[in-house]
Design a protein around this motif. Structure first.
Motif, PDB file in Angstrom:
ATOM      1  N   GLU A  68     -10.342   7.776   2.187  1.00  0.00           N
ATOM      2  CA  GLU A  68     -10.738   8.548   0.992  1.00  0.00           C
ATOM      3  C   GLU A  68      -9.908   8.134  -0.217  1.00  0.00           C
ATOM      4  O   GLU A  68      -8.688   8.011  -0.113  1.00  0.00           O
ATOM      5  CB  GLU A  68     -10.449  10.039   1.235  1.00  0.00           C
ATOM      6  N   ASP A  69     -10.573   7.973  -1.348  1.00  0.00           N
ATOM      7  CA  ASP A  69      -9.827   7.676  -2.578  1.00  0.00           C
ATOM      8  C   ASP A  69      -9.097   8.936  -3.048  1.00  0.00           C
ATOM      9  O   ASP A  69      -9.506  10.044  -2.732  1.00  0.00           O
ATOM     10  CB  ASP A  69     -10.782   7.185  -3.673  1.00  0.00           C
ATOM     11  N   ALA A  93      -9.534   2.458  -7.580  1.00  0.00           N
ATOM     12  CA  ALA A  93     -10.680   2.576  -6.666  1.00  0.00           C
ATOM     13  C   ALA A  93     -11.906   1.890  -7.255  1.00  0.00           C
ATOM     14  O   ALA A  93     -12.102   1.901  -8.477  1.00  0.00           O
ATOM     15  CB  ALA A  93     -10.980   4.056  -6.418  1.00  0.00           C
ATOM     16  N   ALA A 142     -14.216   3.572  -9.945  1.00  0.00           N
ATOM     17  CA  ALA A 142     -13.444   4.635 -10.625  1.00  0.00           C
ATOM     18  C   ALA A 142     -13.753   4.600 -12.120  1.00  0.00           C
ATOM     19  O   ALA A 142     -14.019   3.530 -12.675  1.00  0.00           O
ATOM     20  CB  ALA A 142     -11.952   4.401 -10.409  1.00  0.00           C
ATOM     21  N   LYS A 187      -7.942   7.294 -10.360  1.00  0.00           N
ATOM     22  CA  LYS A 187      -8.486   7.292  -9.006  1.00  0.00           C
ATOM     23  C   LYS A 187      -8.083   5.998  -8.297  1.00  0.00           C
ATOM     24  O   LYS A 187      -8.378   4.905  -8.783  1.00  0.00           O
ATOM     25  CB  LYS A 187     -10.005   7.416  -9.079  1.00  0.00           C
ATOM     26  N   MET A 188      -7.399   6.149  -7.174  1.00  0.00           N
ATOM     27  CA  MET A 188      -6.888   4.959  -6.498  1.00  0.00           C
ATOM     28  C   MET A 188      -7.285   4.932  -5.020  1.00  0.00           C
ATOM     29  O   MET A 188      -7.483   5.977  -4.397  1.00  0.00           O
ATOM     30  CB  MET A 188      -5.359   4.887  -6.613  1.00  0.00           C
ATOM     31  N   THR A 189      -7.378   3.710  -4.512  1.00  0.00           N
ATOM     32  CA  THR A 189      -7.544   3.519  -3.074  1.00  0.00           C
ATOM     33  C   THR A 189      -6.157   3.247  -2.511  1.00  0.00           C
ATOM     34  O   THR A 189      -5.445   2.361  -2.999  1.00  0.00           O
ATOM     35  CB  THR A 189      -8.466   2.313  -2.789  1.00  0.00           C
TER      36      THR A 189
END
Ligand code: HEM
Length: 464
Positions: free
Chosen positions: A93-94, A396, A399, A417-419
């Motif tokens: 999940e991001d 992400a 994003a 928003k990041m992975t």
């Protein structure tokens, strides 16, 4: 109503130096008016005698032994965030890092200032919601073109203001309870107050202030606690947010950073000794603070007519010191917009306003310099080190673009928003060996070892 009649924007080091050094001529001005509803006469908006007395009371509370003890707290809080990210990485999940950093630093500052566990990384209601309601209001007021909150009818009918007042009441009631609990602890102690006094069970700033004789019932104490809560929360969160954004654009810097963190920390919690060794990590934070200063603008109001260089300054003029422009001026910096931690030599002194001749102001300067500079430097270094040790971070896919908006600090418009992925190495579980409270006085990330003297020296200047 707001008294400001003239605005002046300023980003020349020599003028800034003057505005920040001379308390007799320059005061907080419009800032104090905007923040009055939440900070009252707390240390940031206060001026004159109140500021002088409170600064003298508060600066000693952030002594070296206290800051060293806080490193354990930073590590534990960052570890709780790591556990959250562990789950996200495993589930694919991001994550929205800006709000997570806001919660991390809220949890830290609550414990550090008044020994309260917001637990906001897992809890979103009640007092946490109240803090965010008040913070959002402060941000909105700081950029509002018209101070509608001062219109009498608005005060009575606005649902928004009613919500803000209810939130303020909840926070104030909670603060009153915390002050009462702390006072009981202080009364039961066999107190021997001294310069580096610290209660091991409750090392908070509140405990220090009460033990030093601060008046429990005073609104001033509450105003100061609220001021430190706000000053030490969003600033550190913003520094971490923009540091991770910058790192996502520069894999070279990230690899170098991870290499240093692996070799210095191994699988241990960071200790005070590690702060001296995490040199590159510190430079990453220094450079992030140059590109994204928090707050990006400082404000002063002139009390008298004055002249700065060739520019006449009128009495009551509000001067906006653009730290953003100063830190990115091509006249002052090579490759000004480039994220380059290497511009700060690893074996040189930690950059600050004094050794950079007021072209770099990460924590302000002069008598009103940030009281939490060393605290915040260690806090951001510990969090950064613990996170990049365990995870890789990328923006992400899909994003929203990372754009800026400013209030008191620089925010993203739609989050970061990041992975998050586990690094390809055996998972590291920090052992429970915590930092010791022994302090090596030679250790300093900034000029904090001058802090206690600094408070006194500047106070003496302010008096004279
Ligand atoms: C990375 C985090 C932080 C940054 C970038 C930062 C930055 C600053 C700056 C630039 C100022 C000067 C404002 C001015 O001249 O008008 C300031 C003042 C202040 N900061 Fe910080 N700060 C941080 C963290 C903290 C923390 C953790 C605390 C409390 C524990 C704190 C408490 C204060 C207070 C009380 C003042 C007002 C000092 C005075 O007016 O005498 N700050 N901060």
């Amino acid at each position: 109503m707001t008294a400001a009649v003239q605005l002046l924007f300023c980003s020349l080091p020599s003028f800034i130096h003057t505005c920040m050094l001379f308390l007799v001529l320059y005061v907080q001005g419009i800032l104090a008016e905007i923040l009055d509803f939440v900070m009252g006469k707390g240390l940031i908006p206060a001026d004159g005698e109140i500021w002088r007395v409170r600064r003298r009371a508060i600066v000693p509370a952030l002594h070296q032994k206290y800051v060293a003890a806080m490193i354990g707290l930073f590590g534990q809080a960052a570890d709780r965030l790591c556990q959250k990210l562990d789950a996200a990485a495993s589930d694919g999940e991001d994550v929205e890092m800006e709000s997570l950093f806001s919660r991390l630093t809220l949890d830290i500052i609550g414990k550090a200032v008044f020994n309260y566990d917001f637990d906001s990384l897992s809890n979103d209601t009640g007092i946490v919601e109240a803090v965010y309601t008040v913070l959002r209001e402060a941000e909105d007021r700081s950029v509002a073109p018209i101070p509608v909150w001062e219109i009498p009818i608005w005060k009575d009918v606005s649902p928004r203001l009613r919500k803000v007042n209810a939130a303020l009441k909840l926070i104030n009631d909670t603060l009153d309870d915390l002050i009462a609990i702390c006072k009981r602890m202080v009364d039961e102690e066999e107190l021997q107050f001294h310069e580096e006094y610290m209660n091991e069970q409750d090392p908070s700033i509140l405990h220090f202030l009460l033990a030093s004789g601060d008046d429990v019932s005073s609104k001033q104490l509450r105003d100061d606690l609220m001021t430190m809560l706000i000053a030490g929360h969003e600033t550190s969160a913003a520094v971490l947010t923009w540091t991770f954004y910058l790192l996502s654009k520069e894999p070279r810097v990230m690899s170098k950073l991870q290499e240093e963190v692996d070799s210095v920390l191994g699988d241990q919690y960071p200790t005070i000794e590690d702060m001296k060794k995490l040199k590159y990590t510190t430079r990453v934070i220094n450079e992030s603070l140059r590109l994204y200063p928090q707050p990006p603008v400082l404000i002063r109001r002139s009390l008298e007519d004055d002249v700065l260089g060739e520019y006449p300054i009128k009495r009551n003029e509000d001067i906006f010191i653009s730290v953003w422009n100063l830190h990115r001026s091509p006249k002052l910096w090579d490759d000004a917009d480039k994220f380059e931690p290497e511009r700060w030599a690893l074996d040189g002194p930690s950059p600050n306003e004094t050794n950079q001749n007021f072209k770099y102001l990460p924590f302000g300067g002069g008598p009103r310099k940030c009281v939490g500079d060393l605290f915040a430097s260690y806090e951001t270094v510990v969090a950064l080190a613990m996170l990049v040790r365990r995870f890789n971070f990328q923006i992400a896919v899909g994003a929203p673009p990372v754009e800026m908006t400013t209030g008191a600090t620089i925010h993203t418009t739609q989050g970061l928003k990041m992975t998050v992925t586990h690094r390809i190495k055996p998972p590291i579980v920090p052992s429970l060996q915590m930092s010791t409270l022994e302090v090596d006085p030679s250790i300093s990330l900034s000029d904090q070892d001058e802090v206690s003297q600094k408070g006194e020296v500047y106070q003496a200047q302010a008096q004279s």
